[in-house]
Design a protein around this motif. Structure first.
Motif, mmCIF file in Angstrom:
data_model
loop_
_atom_site.group_PDB
_atom_site.id
_atom_site.type_symbol
_atom_site.label_atom_id
_atom_site.label_comp_id
_atom_site.label_asym_id
_atom_site.label_seq_id
_atom_site.Cartn_x
_atom_site.Cartn_y
_atom_site.Cartn_z
ATOM 1 N N LEU A 30 0.832 -1.210 0.000
ATOM 2 C CA LEU A 30 0.000 0.000 0.000
ATOM 3 C C LEU A 30 0.863 1.255 0.000
ATOM 4 O O LEU A 30 0.596 2.219 -0.740
ATOM 5 N N GLN A 33 2.381 1.647 -3.499
ATOM 6 C CA GLN A 33 1.403 2.128 -4.499
ATOM 7 C C GLN A 33 1.114 3.622 -4.284
ATOM 8 O O GLN A 33 1.007 4.397 -5.251
ATOM 9 N N LEU A 34 0.967 4.012 -3.077
ATOM 10 C CA LEU A 34 0.646 5.399 -2.756
ATOM 11 C C LEU A 34 1.807 6.309 -3.188
ATOM 12 O O LEU A 34 1.588 7.416 -3.701
ATOM 13 N N LEU A 53 -5.826 12.119 -3.042
ATOM 14 C CA LEU A 53 -5.272 10.748 -3.158
ATOM 15 C C LEU A 53 -5.239 10.077 -1.788
ATOM 16 O O LEU A 53 -5.586 8.887 -1.650
ATOM 17 N N SER A 54 -4.878 10.844 -0.782
ATOM 18 C CA SER A 54 -4.794 10.266 0.568
ATOM 19 C C SER A 54 -6.168 9.893 1.086
ATOM 20 O O SER A 54 -6.360 8.793 1.660
ATOM 21 N N GLU A 56 -8.906 9.309 -0.588
ATOM 22 C CA GLU A 56 -9.512 8.229 -1.375
ATOM 23 C C GLU A 56 -8.914 6.884 -0.963
ATOM 24 O O GLU A 56 -9.620 5.883 -0.880
ATOM 25 N N THR A 57 -7.615 6.931 -0.734
ATOM 26 C CA THR A 57 -6.961 5.672 -0.318
ATOM 27 C C THR A 57 -7.488 5.185 1.024
ATOM 28 O O THR A 57 -7.751 3.992 1.231
ATOM 29 N N ARG A 58 -7.691 6.090 1.980
ATOM 30 C CA ARG A 58 -8.202 5.693 3.294
ATOM 31 C C ARG A 58 -9.633 5.198 3.165
ATOM 32 O O ARG A 58 -10.069 4.311 3.909
ATOM 33 N N LEU A 60 -10.880 3.661 0.567
ATOM 34 C CA LEU A 60 -10.841 2.298 0.018
ATOM 35 C C LEU A 60 -10.313 1.279 1.036
ATOM 36 O O LEU A 60 -10.676 0.100 0.975
ATOM 37 N N HIS A 61 -9.487 1.736 1.927
ATOM 38 C CA HIS A 61 -8.884 0.801 2.904
ATOM 39 C C HIS A 61 -9.146 1.325 4.301
ATOM 40 O O HIS A 61 -8.338 2.111 4.834
ATOM 41 N N ILE A 67 -2.086 8.796 6.817
ATOM 42 C CA ILE A 67 -1.124 8.868 5.717
ATOM 43 C C ILE A 67 -0.416 10.204 5.840
ATOM 44 O O ILE A 67 -1.034 11.243 6.045
ATOM 45 N N LEU A 131 2.722 5.419 6.010
ATOM 46 C CA LEU A 131 1.361 4.882 6.106
ATOM 47 C C LEU A 131 1.281 4.067 7.385
ATOM 48 O O LEU A 131 2.188 3.294 7.706
#
Length: 900
Positions: A30, A33-34, A53-54, A56-58, A60-61, A67, A131
């Motif tokens: 992760l 990828q980030l 981006l941060s 959206e990533t949180r 999704l996960h 982050i 992360l």
């Protein structure tokens, strides 16, 4: 069960480690990828895009807690979510570098205000992404796995326990039954069996056990049957053995009785044969002293030789009987080895001379002379071996070698070898020649004579001395019999006068062509203190004499065989005639004609080989020190050793049931003026002692009416018989009565046939003890109570008897005494002053030994009295007798000074 537990733990740990690795791998992926997605935003400084981006990533996960994005200088660009989280044992923070491998220098031209980063390792570092994941789901999953594993493990253990219980009931019980049955079977309960109630391998095991038990039962029954049969056979064998034991016991008793009868027979035969032999030999000796012609002399010599041969055979048979019975007792007494060996070889010299053989006793100088053992048996062994060597040798020599094999402070091991140049013995016969009555096939008794007992007796005598004997021989090359014996050393006796002192420093030539006898003579002369100049040929001596060399004495050795050679005889004659020094000839012959021939040539003395050291020393002294060279016939004509009136006024009782023996004793003793009373039995002997004045009694052991033991016992009970010297006479060579004689009333014993010298020596021992067995002359004998001053200071006649009628030797001995006498008396005075009685007695005793051969009766009597006072440790008497001895010493010194 333990295995299931271990396996479950292993699987649990493995599973937990896998979950943690998966958690770490997901976090790293992760973050990576980030970081990749953030490159464009970082380059373009679009922070909003980075924030989006941060977030959206949180979204999704959901398990991402926070982050954070940083530029290349470590400045925070974007931060989303929690900045910190509760501490956890699991690493839940992951980092990834924002980097690219492309050349971005051109991009930075558009942003001049931005610092241009430098590439590292070919990559351009733009920043990094941090992360943080939530570890709670991981921990929850771990707890679920642990719980599940524990439940499954417990269920597995439970199933295993149930299965074990089931199998134990199905397998363990039959095995316990088999174990119990095996124990019963081991305890002897052979009827034990097990029920075959199981299937499979257990059932087969039960069936096999029952079969084994059946076989054991059958084998046991067979074994019992065999044991019963063996017991029956053993009982029968024991009965047979008992019968045989009884038979053997009877046979042993018969053998013992037979042995006793044999010994009794041998003893009786010995007595019966020796008794007439005593008369034969005795009267032969008496008859030889009468006037006889040549033929009669030869006949008498033949009778004497035959009689002695018969006695030797009897002695051999008796010795063999004693050896086989284990009754032979070896003596242990002090003796001179050289005297023993030379005496043995001297007896065989005439036999060697008849065959013109060289008989050579070679005794090495390092061989000790004073030993302890049985000289009679050693002489018997030597006599047998040398006698055999002479028998089977026709030409050459017989050598007796004596050497030291090993030696310690107290013992010596001697190796004695008898070597000949005779016919030899085949190898196949060498093992049989030591057997009784065996002479080997090569040796016929018709040729050599004898019983074949000699070597067997030698072997048994040597083994009785803890030694061994062997033989080396080959046909035509002679034989060598070697034996080894161990003997104890004995302290040498106190020397009266050094035997070599008269000969040391003399210039003597020794001529001996035979190298072996030359070595023997060299050793003999060395023992006498003579260092001779040796010649190995007669021609060398002739050359030396012609060159003007002059010795003091020439010892010339000649063999009878060479004397017969004309050239050798001429050389010997030349040596004797050319030599200004006296010649002492040693001739390998006992023929009087040969001896007279050498003497006629001009030799001072001629003696037969082999020669004894004492005879050689006396001959050298006589030749060197005498005013005139005396021949053997002249010496023999001087005063006899036993004066004709020696036993005058002496009454001797002879008790013997044999008339011949009585006559012999009477004739022998009448020759010395004795009064002889002869009786036939012990009862008459007791009566003679009761009624007659008897000085000494000779009593035979085997007599009728009353034997010798009974007679001695009754004589000791008589008033005049308590201190009467009683001498037993017996022909019992088996020694049956030796112990009884020692514990009876006898003072000594004589073995028949009785030698004249032995008889007279025994009489002298008990009638004249002060002379230690010497035969005194009444003219010079010191009588009891004689005043010392009435005795002569120096007795010339006694000196001549002691020195063999040699005035020079007598003078030399007296001079030696006078040289040492003052110092000896000073030592005696010193010891007397210190009251050292033991040392004082020894010193006086040593001086007495010197004085005894110097013919000084007055001084000798004074020493005797002084020694008696010292022995009693009487100080006053010793002081008085010492003063008397000093006075006699001064008289002797004055006498010696006037005689010079």
């Amino acid at each position: 069960m333990l295995l299931i537990t271990v396996l479950s733990v292993y699987l649990l740990i493995t599973r937990l480690e896998d979950l943690e690795q998966q958690f770490q791998a997901r976090g790293n992926v992760l973050a990576g990828q980030l970081a990749t997605a953030a490159i464009n935003g970082v380059l373009s400084n679009k922070y909003n895009s980075l924030v989006m981006l941060s977030e959206e990533t949180r979204h999704l996960h959901p398990d991402i807690l926070g982050i954070k994005m940083l530029d290349s200088h470590g400045l925070v660009l974007v931060q989303s979510g929690e900045d910190s989280a509760p501490a956890s044992s699991i690493n839940n923070i992951f980092e990834a570098t924002i980097t690219t491998i492309y050349d971005l220098q051109g991009i930075y031209h558009y942003f001049p205000e931005q610092p241009v980063p430098q590439p590292e390792n070919g990559r351009l570092n733009l920043g990094k992404v941090m992360l943080q994941l939530d570890p709670a789901p991981l921990l929850e999953k771990k707890r679920d796995i642990v719980a599940t594993t524990l439940i499954l493990t417990f269920l597995g253990l439970l199933l295993t326990a149930l299965l074990s219980l089931f199998l134990s009931k199905r397998l363990a019980k039959p095995l316990e039954q088999l174990t119990l049955a095996a124990r019963n079977l081991r305890q002897g309960k052979l009827g034990t069996r097990v029920n075959v109630n199981a299937s499979g391998e257990i059932g087969e095991l039960q069936a096999a056990f029952n079969e084994m038990a059946d076989e054991i039962s059958i084998a046991s029954e067979n074994l019992h049957a065999q044991v019963d049969q063996a017991t029956i056979e053993l009982q029968e064998s024991m009965e047979i053995l008992e019968i045989r034991n009884v038979e053997l016991d009877l046979a042993r008793k018969k053998a013992v009785e037979a042995s006793r009868i044999k010994s009794e027979f041998l003893a009786n035969m010995s007595h019966e044969i020796r008794t007439p032999m005593n008369g034969i030999l005795g009267f032969t000796s008496l008859l030889q002293n009468t006037k006889l012609d040549r033929t009669q002399t030869e006949y008498l010599e033949t009778i004497k030789i035959s009689s002695n041969n018969l006695l030797m055979i009897i002695n051999d048979i008796l010795d063999l009987s004693k050896l086989e019975a284990g009754k032979l007792v070896l003596e242990t007494r002090s003796f001179s080895l050289r005297q023993c060996l030379h005496n043995a070889t001297s007896l065989l010299a005439p036999m060697a001379h008849q065959k013109q053989l060289e008989l050579i006793p070679l005794i090495y100088n390092d061989v000790p002379d004073h030993l302890q053992g049985d000289p009679t048996r050693i002489a018997q062994i030597i006599t047998n071996l040398v006698n055999n060597a002479i028998k089977f040798t026709d030409q050459g020599e017989v050598v007796l070698r004596v050497m030291v094999e090993a030696e310690s402070e107290t013992k010596v091991v001697l190796k004695i070898a008898v070597t000949d140049t005779g016919i030899g013995i085949p190898e196949e016969e060498q093992s049989d020649i030591f057997s009784a009555f065996s002479q080997g096939k090569t040796f016929s008794t018709k040729i050599t004579g004898g019983t074949g007992l000699g070597l067997n007796i030698c072997k048994q005598l040597i083994e009785a001395m803890h030694g061994s004997i062997s033989v080396r021989s080959s046909p035509g090359n002679g034989s060598s019999f070697e034996f080894v014996v161990e003997l104890k050393k004995d302290a040498p006796p106190v020397s009266v006068i050094d035997s070599s002192s008269l000969l040391s420093g003399r210039h003597i030539w020794m001529v001996e062509p035979n190298s072996t006898y030359q070595m023997a003579l060299r050793n003999m002369l060395s023992d006498l203190g003579v260092a001779s100049h040796e010649f190995s040929s007669y021609q060398q001596v002739i050359t030396a004499l012609k060159q003007g060399e002059t010795p003091e004495l020439v010892i010339l050795a000649v063999t009878a065989r060479k004397l017969a050679v004309e050239t050798v005889a001429e050389e010997i004659e030349i040596i004797i005639q050319y030599s200004a020094a006296p010649v002492l000839a040693l001739l390998g012959s006992s023929d009087q004609e040969d001896i007279n021939h050498i003497l006629d040539l001009g030799a001072a003395r001629c003696l037969s080989k082999p020669i004894k050291p004492s005879v050689l020393a006396q001959a050298i002294n006589d030749v060197l020190l005498s005013d005139s060279n005396l021949q053997e016939s002249d010496l023999a004509a001087h005063a006899p050793p036993h004066p004709v009136h020696w036993l005058a006024d002496t009454r001797i009782l002879v008790a013997d049931d044999n008339a011949i023996n009585r006559k012999l004793m009477e004739s022998l003793l009448h020759n010395y003026a004795a009064t002889v009373i002869c009786v036939e039995d012990g009862k008459q002997a007791v009566a003679a002692v009761r009624t007659e004045k008897i000085d000494i009694a000779l009593i035979d052991i085997h007599m009728p009416v009353l034997n010798g033991f009974g007679a001695a016992e009754q004589i000791r009970q008589q008033p005049h018989g308590e201190n009467l010297p009683l001498i037993a006479m017996t022909a019992d060579a088996m020694g049956r009565n030796r112990t009884e004689i020692k514990h009876s009333g006898f003072n000594a014993h004589l073995i028949k046939p009785i030698e004249e010298e032995e008889l007279l020596a025994t009489i002298a021992e008990f009638l004249h003890k002060e002379f230690s067995g010497e035969f005194p002359l009444t003219s010079s004998r010191q009588k009891a109570g004689t005043d010392i001053h009435e005795l002569p200071i120096y007795d010339w006649r006694q000196a001549m008897r002691i020195t063999g009628n040699s005035p020079n030797i007598a003078a030399t001995m007296l001079n030696q005494l006078m040289d040492t006498l003052p110092s000896s008396m000073e030592e005696i005075s010193r010891l007397m002053g210190n009251k050292e009685w033991e040392s004082l007695w020894q010193s006086i005793h040593q001086l007495q030994g010197t004085v005894a051969v110097c013919a000084v009766p007055a001084f000798a009597a004074a020493l005797n009295r002084l020694q008696l006072a010292v022995q009693n440790e009487n100080a006053n008497a010793t002081e008085s007798e010492l003063e008397e001895a000093r006075s006699e010493m001064q008289r002797l010194i004055h006498y010696h000074a006037e005689a010079q």
